[in-house]
Write an enzyme that holds these catalytic residues in place. Structure first.
Site, PDB file in Angstrom:
ATOM      1  CE  LYS A 211      39.834  42.537  47.389  1.00 16.16           C
ATOM      2  NZ  LYS A 211      40.886  44.447  47.806  1.00 16.16           N
ATOM      3  CB  CYS A 265      37.819  46.720  45.141  1.00 15.76           C
ATOM      4  SG  CYS A 265      38.861  47.847  45.573  1.00 15.76           S
TER       5      CYS A 265
END
Length: 424
Positions: A211, A265
């Site tokens: 990720k 993010c």
């Protein structure tokens, strides 16, 4: 299967809805009483995804979805627990584990032998095994990889289209043991759509880094696009034409430049990778480049209209991206601060936020129905509503800065208003 989902935000609630939609019994846990109350009334507390709004009342009526503010109660009867509580960075870009640590301790109080615990919150490498594993074990009295299965599976979705992304993106899964990985893979195969690929990796650390790698790649790519934009602007070249032409080659995947990068993010997770890794050179530089785009944008403005001291400037869109009701780490806030430092009077408009919220986050609300004179407008979020913007409706406008390169230059030229994009 009985499943507890801890954290019912813009991603956690769609996860709970997805699992319940697949026939499982889901108890959602959140410390926010208003979220829990709304769900138990059969209403979605989040209004940014139509499928969510439609499914919550159906699933609540069917008895497959309910919510509680008590994490320990929520996990006590659960066979699987999915944790999606935010981990953020503070103003100094240091990681704040406070909320997820507290949730982990509460979860541990209700754990029973044989439970699967999966963290989906994006985490620094090693956190699942070395931080949360010992916390769960100490507070529950259970042994990880013997009494409990522990795994990490990163969320890879965008707010506003979570259910769609869950269906089409592979689900990456890695456990703290081979048995935990297998159990987590089986879990996701049962809760996701049959066509969704579930992809096992070696361990939780590999899943955590996956990720961080994909998110940091995007930040680095955008920084490169911003560097290209600044280079092109100095030479009278339209960077969008360059990027379009370059990306016709199948190995070129240049992203789009803009006034900044926002959201939970991209501006946050690279810090999880490089804050304790001084050997990494490119990711910190990319962060710096992207954060400097707000200053670059104000320089563009002052080069064209002179001093902004006492001048009215309008930011169009404070959301971190177009057509979402979310302003976390939005580049609007850096633009606000740079404009204030230049002495400007900063107005903002956003169809997704009311006047009260705009004031709370430091903007003077701008009424598009009764517009006041402004000298400069900056498109910060490319909401669909702005696609039909008539520049003549903004009195006094001399310069329009298209911070997302989303609008047609000719519309402004025809109105006698100067237009500048990022790298255009």
């Amino acid at each position: 299967m009985k499943i507890a989902v801890v954290g019912l935000g813009h991603i956690g609630l769609p996860l709970a809805v997805q699992y319940a939609h697949r026939g499982h019994e889901v108890l959602g846990c959140d410390t926010a009483a208003w979220i829990v109350e709304a769900i138990n009334r059969g209403e979605s507390p989040h209004l940014d995804e139509q499928a969510l709004i439609d499914r919550v009342p159906e699933l609540v009526r069917a008895g497959r979805l309910r919510a509680t503010t008590d994490d320990a109660e929520g996990v006590r009867a659960a066979e699987a627990v999915v944790v999606i509580v935010p981990v953020m960075v503070d103003d100094q870009r240091q990681i704040d584990f406070g909320p997820i640590d507290a949730a982990t301790r509460e979860i541990a109080r209700g754990l029973q032998p044989g439970t699967l615990v999966v963290y989906e919150t994006t985490l620094p490498v090693g956190t699942t095994r070395n931080r949360f594993g010992p916390m769960l074990a100490q507070a529950s009295g259970l042994v990880i990889d013997r009494d409990l299965d522990l795994a990490f599976s990163p969320e890879r979705v965008l707010v506003g289209r979570v259910l769609l992304d869950l269906e089409r993106y592979p689900k990456i899964v890695g456990g703290t043991s081979e048995a935990s990985t297998r159990r987590a893979v089986e879990f996701y195969r049962s809760v996701l759509e049959p066509e969704t690929q579930v992809w096992a990796v070696t361990n939780s650390e590999t899943a955590e880094m996956t990720k961080l790698a994909e998110t940091t790649y995007r930040d680095v790519n955008i920084a490169l696009a911003n560097e290209y934009a600044r280079y092109a602007a100095q030479r009278g070249i339209d960077v969008l034409e360059v990027i379009g032409a370059a990306n016709s080659q199948p190995y070129s995947h240049i992203h789009q430049p803009g006034v900044g990068v926002g959201g939970h993010c991209i501006p946050v997770y690279p810090h999880f990778l490089f804050n304790d890794a001084p050997e990494l050179r490119i990711p910190p530089l990319a962060r710096q480049i992207n954060e400097e785009m707000s200053r670059y944008t104000i320089d563009l403005v002052e080069d064209r209209v002179g001093s902004l001291d006492g001048q009215a400037v309008l930011l169009l869109g404070i959301a971190y991206r177009g057509d979402v009701r979310e302003d976390a780490f939005s580049s609007a806030f850096r633009l606000r601060d740079e404009l204030r430092a230049a002495g400007a009077q900063v107005f903002a408009h956003d169809p997704y936020f009311g006047a009260e919220h705009l004031r709370e986050v430091g903007f003077e609300p701008y009424d598009m129905a009764n517009p006041s004179p402004i000298k400069v407008a900056i498109l910060q979020a490319a909401h669909s509503e702005y696609g039909s913007l008539d520049p003549k409706t903004l009195p006094g406008l001399q310069l329009f800065v298209d911070g997302r390169n989303a609008l047609d230059r000719e519309r402004f030229s025809t109105a006698g208003i100067e237009y500048v994009g990022i790298g255009r």
